[in-house]
Design a protein around this motif. Structure first.
Motif, PDB file in Angstrom:
ATOM      1  N   ARG A   1     -16.234   9.569  -4.251  1.00  0.00           N
ATOM      2  CA  ARG A   1     -15.472   9.132  -3.505  1.00  0.00           C
ATOM      3  C   ARG A   1     -15.031   7.806  -3.776  1.00  0.00           C
ATOM      4  O   ARG A   1     -13.664   7.409  -3.401  1.00  0.00           O
ATOM      5  CB  ARG A   1     -15.567   9.480  -1.991  1.00  0.00           C
ATOM      6  CG  ARG A   1     -16.485   8.543  -1.252  1.00  0.00           C
ATOM      7  CD  ARG A   1     -16.978   8.793   0.112  1.00  0.00           C
ATOM      8  NE  ARG A   1     -15.913   8.967   0.827  1.00  0.00           N
ATOM      9  CZ  ARG A   1     -15.711   9.520   2.041  1.00  0.00           C
ATOM     10  NH1 ARG A   1     -16.921   9.935   2.487  1.00  0.00           N
ATOM     11  NH2 ARG A   1     -14.664   9.694   2.939  1.00  0.00           N
ATOM     12  N   ASP A   2     -15.783   6.834  -3.810  1.00  0.00           N
ATOM     13  CA  ASP A   2     -15.524   5.644  -4.197  1.00  0.00           C
ATOM     14  C   ASP A   2     -14.561   5.301  -5.130  1.00  0.00           C
ATOM     15  O   ASP A   2     -13.600   4.181  -5.214  1.00  0.00           O
ATOM     16  CB  ASP A   2     -16.649   4.649  -4.780  1.00  0.00           C
ATOM     17  CG  ASP A   2     -18.154   5.129  -4.127  1.00  0.00           C
ATOM     18  OD1 ASP A   2     -18.338   4.165  -3.003  1.00  0.00           O
ATOM     19  OD2 ASP A   2     -18.668   6.051  -4.399  1.00  0.00           O
TER      20      ASP A   2
ATOM     21  N   SER B   1      -5.209   8.876   5.007  1.00  0.00           N
ATOM     22  CA  SER B   1      -4.818   7.673   4.272  1.00  0.00           C
ATOM     23  C   SER B   1      -6.011   7.985   2.721  1.00  0.00           C
ATOM     24  O   SER B   1      -5.266   7.777   1.604  1.00  0.00           O
ATOM     25  CB  SER B   1      -5.088   6.255   4.633  1.00  0.00           C
ATOM     26  OG  SER B   1      -6.510   5.915   5.047  1.00  0.00           O
ATOM     27  N   GLU B   2      -6.993   8.335   3.075  1.00  0.00           N
ATOM     28  CA  GLU B   2      -8.012   8.304   1.891  1.00  0.00           C
ATOM     29  C   GLU B   2      -7.508   9.642   1.247  1.00  0.00           C
ATOM     30  O   GLU B   2      -7.710   9.588  -0.003  1.00  0.00           O
ATOM     31  CB  GLU B   2      -9.594   8.480   2.377  1.00  0.00           C
ATOM     32  CG  GLU B   2     -10.518   8.734   1.045  1.00  0.00           C
ATOM     33  CD  GLU B   2     -11.970   8.690   1.426  1.00  0.00           C
ATOM     34  OE1 GLU B   2     -12.886   8.754   0.689  1.00  0.00           O
ATOM     35  OE2 GLU B   2     -12.270   8.622   2.839  1.00  0.00           O
TER      36      GLU B   2
ATOM     37  N   THR C   1     -10.397  17.513  -5.109  1.00  0.00           N
ATOM     38  CA  THR C   1     -11.201  16.985  -4.131  1.00  0.00           C
ATOM     39  C   THR C   1     -11.906  18.067  -3.423  1.00  0.00           C
ATOM     40  O   THR C   1     -11.466  19.155  -2.966  1.00  0.00           O
ATOM     41  CB  THR C   1     -10.427  16.296  -3.036  1.00  0.00           C
ATOM     42  OG1 THR C   1     -11.546  15.442  -1.945  1.00  0.00           O
ATOM     43  CG2 THR C   1      -9.479  17.019  -2.077  1.00  0.00           C
TER      44      THR C   1
ATOM     45  N   ARG D   1      -4.369   9.511  -7.453  1.00  0.00           N
ATOM     46  CA  ARG D   1      -4.951   9.332  -8.724  1.00  0.00           C
ATOM     47  C   ARG D   1      -4.238   9.739  -9.968  1.00  0.00           C
ATOM     48  O   ARG D   1      -4.477   9.681 -11.040  1.00  0.00           O
ATOM     49  CB  ARG D   1      -6.507   9.468  -8.703  1.00  0.00           C
ATOM     50  CG  ARG D   1      -7.279   9.041  -7.810  1.00  0.00           C
ATOM     51  CD  ARG D   1      -7.232   7.393  -7.786  1.00  0.00           C
ATOM     52  NE  ARG D   1      -6.238   7.244  -6.755  1.00  0.00           N
ATOM     53  CZ  ARG D   1      -5.616   5.767  -6.707  1.00  0.00           C
ATOM     54  NH1 ARG D   1      -5.628   4.957  -7.692  1.00  0.00           N
ATOM     55  NH2 ARG D   1      -4.571   5.497  -5.691  1.00  0.00           N
TER      56      ARG D   1
ATOM     57  N   THR E   1      -0.290   3.920   1.383  1.00  0.00           N
ATOM     58  CA  THR E   1      -0.765   4.782   2.512  1.00  0.00           C
ATOM     59  C   THR E   1      -0.205   4.137   4.000  1.00  0.00           C
ATOM     60  O   THR E   1      -0.910   4.570   5.080  1.00  0.00           O
ATOM     61  CB  THR E   1      -2.152   5.244   2.554  1.00  0.00           C
ATOM     62  OG1 THR E   1      -2.768   3.794   2.332  1.00  0.00           O
ATOM     63  CG2 THR E   1      -2.503   5.816   1.276  1.00  0.00           C
TER      64      THR E   1
ATOM     65  N   GLN F   1      -4.558   8.871  -0.813  1.00  0.00           N
ATOM     66  CA  GLN F   1      -5.126   7.992  -2.199  1.00  0.00           C
ATOM     67  C   GLN F   1      -5.825   8.948  -3.075  1.00  0.00           C
ATOM     68  O   GLN F   1      -5.519   8.431  -4.287  1.00  0.00           O
ATOM     69  CB  GLN F   1      -6.128   6.940  -1.387  1.00  0.00           C
ATOM     70  CG  GLN F   1      -5.692   5.786  -0.582  1.00  0.00           C
ATOM     71  CD  GLN F   1      -4.981   4.731  -1.560  1.00  0.00           C
ATOM     72  OE1 GLN F   1      -5.186   4.876  -3.033  1.00  0.00           O
ATOM     73  NE2 GLN F   1      -4.194   3.720  -1.166  1.00  0.00           N
ATOM     74  N   ILE F   2      -6.494   9.825  -2.960  1.00  0.00           N
ATOM     75  CA  ILE F   2      -7.257  10.811  -3.823  1.00  0.00           C
ATOM     76  C   ILE F   2      -5.947  11.368  -4.601  1.00  0.00           C
ATOM     77  O   ILE F   2      -6.086  11.543  -5.808  1.00  0.00           O
ATOM     78  CB  ILE F   2      -8.292  11.802  -3.211  1.00  0.00           C
ATOM     79  CG1 ILE F   2      -9.528  11.012  -2.771  1.00  0.00           C
ATOM     80  CG2 ILE F   2      -8.603  12.727  -4.187  1.00  0.00           C
ATOM     81  CD1 ILE F   2     -10.394  11.895  -1.922  1.00  0.00           C
TER      82      ILE F   2
ATOM     83  N   THR G   1       1.039  -1.386   0.110  1.00  0.00           N
ATOM     84  CA  THR G   1       0.035  -0.108   0.029  1.00  0.00           C
ATOM     85  C   THR G   1       0.984   1.241   0.024  1.00  0.00           C
ATOM     86  O   THR G   1       2.229   1.109   0.540  1.00  0.00           O
ATOM     87  CB  THR G   1      -0.848  -0.019   1.224  1.00  0.00           C
ATOM     88  OG1 THR G   1      -1.655   1.093   1.396  1.00  0.00           O
ATOM     89  CG2 THR G   1       0.034  -0.037   2.455  1.00  0.00           C
TER      90      THR G   1
ATOM     91  N   ARG H   1     -10.047   5.500  -4.370  1.00  0.00           N
ATOM     92  CA  ARG H   1      -9.065   4.575  -3.975  1.00  0.00           C
ATOM     93  C   ARG H   1      -8.954   3.494  -5.027  1.00  0.00           C
ATOM     94  O   ARG H   1      -9.918   3.055  -5.125  1.00  0.00           O
ATOM     95  CB  ARG H   1      -9.409   4.171  -2.471  1.00  0.00           C
ATOM     96  CG  ARG H   1      -9.534   5.300  -1.485  1.00  0.00           C
ATOM     97  CD  ARG H   1      -9.783   4.684  -0.049  1.00  0.00           C
ATOM     98  NE  ARG H   1      -8.496   4.032   0.366  1.00  0.00           N
ATOM     99  CZ  ARG H   1      -8.507   4.323   1.696  1.00  0.00           C
ATOM    100  NH1 ARG H   1      -9.129   4.815   2.480  1.00  0.00           N
ATOM    101  NH2 ARG H   1      -7.229   3.674   2.169  1.00  0.00           N
ATOM    102  N   GLY H   2      -7.789   3.268  -5.532  1.00  0.00           N
ATOM    103  CA  GLY H   2      -7.640   1.772  -6.152  1.00  0.00           C
ATOM    104  C   GLY H   2      -8.056   1.897  -7.522  1.00  0.00           C
ATOM    105  O   GLY H   2      -7.762   0.940  -8.287  1.00  0.00           O
TER     106      GLY H   2
END
Length: 267
Positions: free
Chosen positions: A198-199, A231-232, A223, A239, A71, A235-236, A69, A202-203
């Motif tokens: 927001r889904d 951590s979120e 954002t 991207r 994060t 993650q954003i 990861t 991440r990832g």
């Protein structure tokens, strides 16, 4: 082909299914005689939920758990406690990314905080500035789908002379897998503005193969909310500027949401 088809990219797809909407469309068209009865009977069925499967419990079945990861350092004490106590993860190793440091250092990390009334106006100005007359792509993340829909249909965006509305993309969890993959591909293409929940912060890999976008600064990420977990937020940011590519990031936050965290203008 005697099947219900949905618009997909520049063509049509008979593989997409939109829940029971597709089922009842087959019934309707079959009764009208627009498709054969054989096709109708083959394509109508009910999905019966026979149970739920917890992926969170799966790791407990293995003697070793290995994971990667970006994060790890941003985990909260509560998250670390769950990792160690619930899943038995005892060792954490920090290594530099195999892709090297990000080329774009996110010089605009300080968020722009606005009033509730000025939030959408500030947001569209940020998009217009980074859009560079369609030579870049911009992805905006929203906390809820309702907030995303409000921005997508607002006069600030629809009446802006900088954008073509047919280059607006909505990205949320209630679209089909095929449509989702198509929109994710378009999101990093020059000229597109993507409104995402927001889904997808991440990832989701928004891979940019567009030379025009790269030459003009890469994909710009915005954002519109402050996540509960650091951590979120990271993650954003992640991207864009992936795998040594260019990119930029900006947070445009609504003061009303920050007040929920106990943050006031006086602070």
């Amino acid at each position: 082909d005697d099947k219900i088809a949905y618009k997909y990219m520049d063509g049509w797809s008979t593989d997409q299914v939109i829940g029971y909407k597709t089922l009842w469309t087959y019934v309707e068209q079959g009764l009208k005689g627009d498709i054969t009865r054989d096709s109708m009977e083959k394509n109508i069925f009910f999905t019966i939920n026979c149970g739920d499967y917890s992926y969170a419990e799966t790791p407990k079945q293995f003697w070793a758990i290995l994971g990667v990861t970006g994060t790890l350092r941003a985990m909260s004490p509560e998250q670390k406690k769950i990792a160690t106590d619930h899943f038995g993860i005892k060792k954490f190793t920090f290594m530099p990314s195999v892709y090297g440091e990000r080329e774009e250092r996110f010089k605009e990390l300080l968020p722009e905080i606005t009033s509730d009334e000025q939030h959408l106006l500030t947001l569209v100005k940020e998009v217009e500035t980074k859009y560079k007359k369609g030579q870049r792509s911009v992805i905006i993340f929203f906390e809820t789908r309702a907030q995303m829909e409000d921005a997508y249909s607002s006069d600030y965006f629809t009446k802006s002379l900088e954008f073509k509305q047919n280059n607006f993309i909505k990205l949320h969890t209630e679209i089909t897998k095929l449509e989702r993959e198509s929109r994710i591909q378009k999101a990093s293409t020059a000229g597109y503005v993507t409104f995402a929940t927001r889904d997808f912060g991440r990832g989701t890999d928004f891979v940019c193969h567009d030379k025009t976008v790269e030459e003009h600064g890469g994909v710009h990420i915005i954002t519109t909310f402050l996540p509960l977990e650091k951590s979120e937020y990271i993650q954003i940011q992640g991207r864009t500027a992936r795998m040594s590519k260019k990119g930029s990031f900006k947070a445009v936050l609504n003061m009303r949401q920050l007040e929920e965290f106990g943050i006031t203008p006086q602070m």
